[in-house]
Design an enzyme around this catalytic site. Sequence first.
Site, PDB file in Angstrom:
ATOM      1  N   TYR A 144     -13.341 130.919  14.703  1.00 31.10           N
ATOM      2  CA  TYR A 144     -13.733 129.508  14.663  1.00 31.10           C
ATOM      3  C   TYR A 144     -14.850 129.265  15.686  1.00 31.10           C
ATOM      4  O   TYR A 144     -15.924 128.761  15.347  1.00 31.10           O
ATOM      5  CB  TYR A 144     -12.509 128.620  14.959  1.00 31.10           C
ATOM      6  CG  TYR A 144     -12.845 127.165  15.225  1.00 31.10           C
ATOM      7  CD1 TYR A 144     -13.099 126.289  14.171  1.00 31.10           C
ATOM      8  CD2 TYR A 144     -12.912 126.664  16.530  1.00 31.10           C
ATOM      9  CE1 TYR A 144     -13.426 124.952  14.420  1.00 31.10           C
ATOM     10  CE2 TYR A 144     -13.223 125.339  16.781  1.00 31.10           C
ATOM     11  CZ  TYR A 144     -13.478 124.486  15.725  1.00 31.10           C
ATOM     12  OH  TYR A 144     -13.794 123.170  15.974  1.00 31.10           O
ATOM     13  N   LYS A 148     -18.759 128.349  15.167  1.00 33.77           N
ATOM     14  CA  LYS A 148     -19.238 127.033  15.629  1.00 33.77           C
ATOM     15  C   LYS A 148     -20.497 127.229  16.487  1.00 33.77           C
ATOM     16  O   LYS A 148     -21.393 126.391  16.483  1.00 33.77           O
ATOM     17  CB  LYS A 148     -18.165 126.282  16.432  1.00 33.77           C
ATOM     18  CG  LYS A 148     -16.983 125.762  15.652  1.00 33.77           C
ATOM     19  CD  LYS A 148     -17.322 124.713  14.613  1.00 33.77           C
ATOM     20  CE  LYS A 148     -17.542 123.322  15.134  1.00 33.77           C
ATOM     21  NZ  LYS A 148     -17.757 122.334  14.013  1.00 33.77           N
TER      22      LYS A 148
END
Length: 324
Positions: A144, A148
Site C-alpha cells: 500500500y 502510494k
Amino acid sequence: MATRVRPSSKRCAVIGGSGFLGRHLVEKLVDRGYTVSVFDIRQSYELPGVTFHQGDLCDKQALLPAMKDVSLVFHCASPAPASDDRRLFERVNIEGTRTVIQACNEAGVQKLVLTSSASVVFEGTDVKNGGEDLPYAKKPIDYYTQTKIQQEKLVLEAFDEGKGLLTVAIRPHGIFGPRDPQLVPILVDSARKGKMRFIIGDGTNVVDFTFVENVVHGHILAAERLRPDSPICGKPYHITNDEPVRFWDFMSEVLVGLGYAAPRYHLPYAVVYGLALLLWLLALILRPLVSFKPTFTPMRVALAGTHHYYSCERAKRDLGYKPL
Ligand SMILES: NC(=O)C1=CN([C@@H]2O[C@H](COP(=O)(O)OP(=O)(O)OC[C@H]3O[C@@H](n4cnc5c(N)ncnc54)[C@H](OP(=O)(O)O)[C@@H]3O)[C@@H](O)[C@H]2O)C=CC1
Ligand SMILES: CC(C)CCC[C@@H](C)[C@H]1CC[C@H]2C3=C(CC[C@]12C)[C@@]1(C)CCC(=O)C[C@@H]1CC3
C-alpha cells in the site's frame, strides 16, 4: 469560429466518491454549491445534485464521461491497505493513476487534487512533527505505502502549466469519523477476538489521528487555492488535527467507550514486530494453499509501537488551513 467553453469552476468529479473519505468530501462539496460527479467501482448511496458513474479507474473510456465539463478532479480511490494484494495496488494506485492523469489531460480538466498519505515517509522508525520535506520511505513496509509513494510522485510530476493541469497532494493520517471502514472496525474485531489485551512497546508513543471533516476541509482549501501562479502547485500537504495523541490512550478510549477492556500488559516492540514479519511471510508462502490474514501485520505493529505525527504548518501557511 467555435470557442471551447471553459468548464464551470463549480463542477467537479470525485474518484472514489463512494468510499469513506470520498463520500464526506462529496457531501461537503454539495453543501458548498458544487455539482459533483462521482466515479467509483461501486455506488453506496444517492444524493441530489450528484451523478454516479460506476467503473474501474484503470479504464480511461469509463472515466472520461465523469470528467465531461469538469474543471476540478479529486482522486481519493485506493484499494484498502488490508487487502495486501501487490498486483491490485500496482494496477490501481500506479497504472490507474497514470490513466486518471491522461483522462484529465484529454478532458481539459484544470485541477487535480490527490489524496495521498502521510505514510509515504514512514518506514517503521519514529517520525516526530515530520514536515513535507522528509524523503519518501526508502524501504516502505507494505505494498500500500510503496504504491502510494509512486502515485504521489506521478500526480505531483504531472503538474504542467503548458498542458494546463495543476496538481496538489493532500497527505492525511489515520482518518476517523462516522462510517470509518477500517480504524474502529479493525480495532473492535481484534477486541472481540481477545487480541487487544496487550500494549506494544511502552505505550507512550504519540501519533496523529485526523477527523474526517478536517481532511475534507484541507482538500477543498487546496482545490480552491490551486491557481497557475500559486505556490501550492506540484506540492504535498500534511493535514492533521494539529493535536497528536498517545496511540494507546486513543485506542483505550475507543475500546472502553465501546464496552471492551483497555489493553494492559506490555509486550516488547521488537518481539511483536519480528513475530508479525514471520506471520506475514508464512501467509505469503501458504497463499496458494490456504488464505489467512494476520491481524497484527508488520505495518500495524509499526504504527502501534512508534511515534508518527506530522506538522501541518505548511498547510496553515499556504492553504490557510486550521483544524475545524
Ligand atoms: N483511511 C485512512 O486512514 C487514510 C486514507 N488515505 C487515503 O484516502 C483515500 C480514501 O481512503 P478511504 O476513504 O479510507 O478508503 P475507502 O476504501 O473507503 O474508499 C476508497 C474508494 O475507492 C474505491 N475504489 C477502489 N479501487 C477502485 C478502482 N479501481 N476504481 C474505482 N474506484 C475504486 C473503493 O471501492 P471498494 O471499497 O469497492 O474497493 C472505495 O469506494 C485513499 O486514497 C487512501 O489511500 C490516506 C491516509 C489515511
Ligand atoms: C491491531 C492493532 C495493533 C491496531 C488497531 C488499529 C489499526 C487498525 C489502526 C491504527 C492506525 C491506523 C492507520 C491506518 C489504518 C488503520 C490503523 C492501522 C492507515 C494505515 C490507513 C491508510 C493510511 O494511509 C495510513 C493510516 C495510518 C494509521
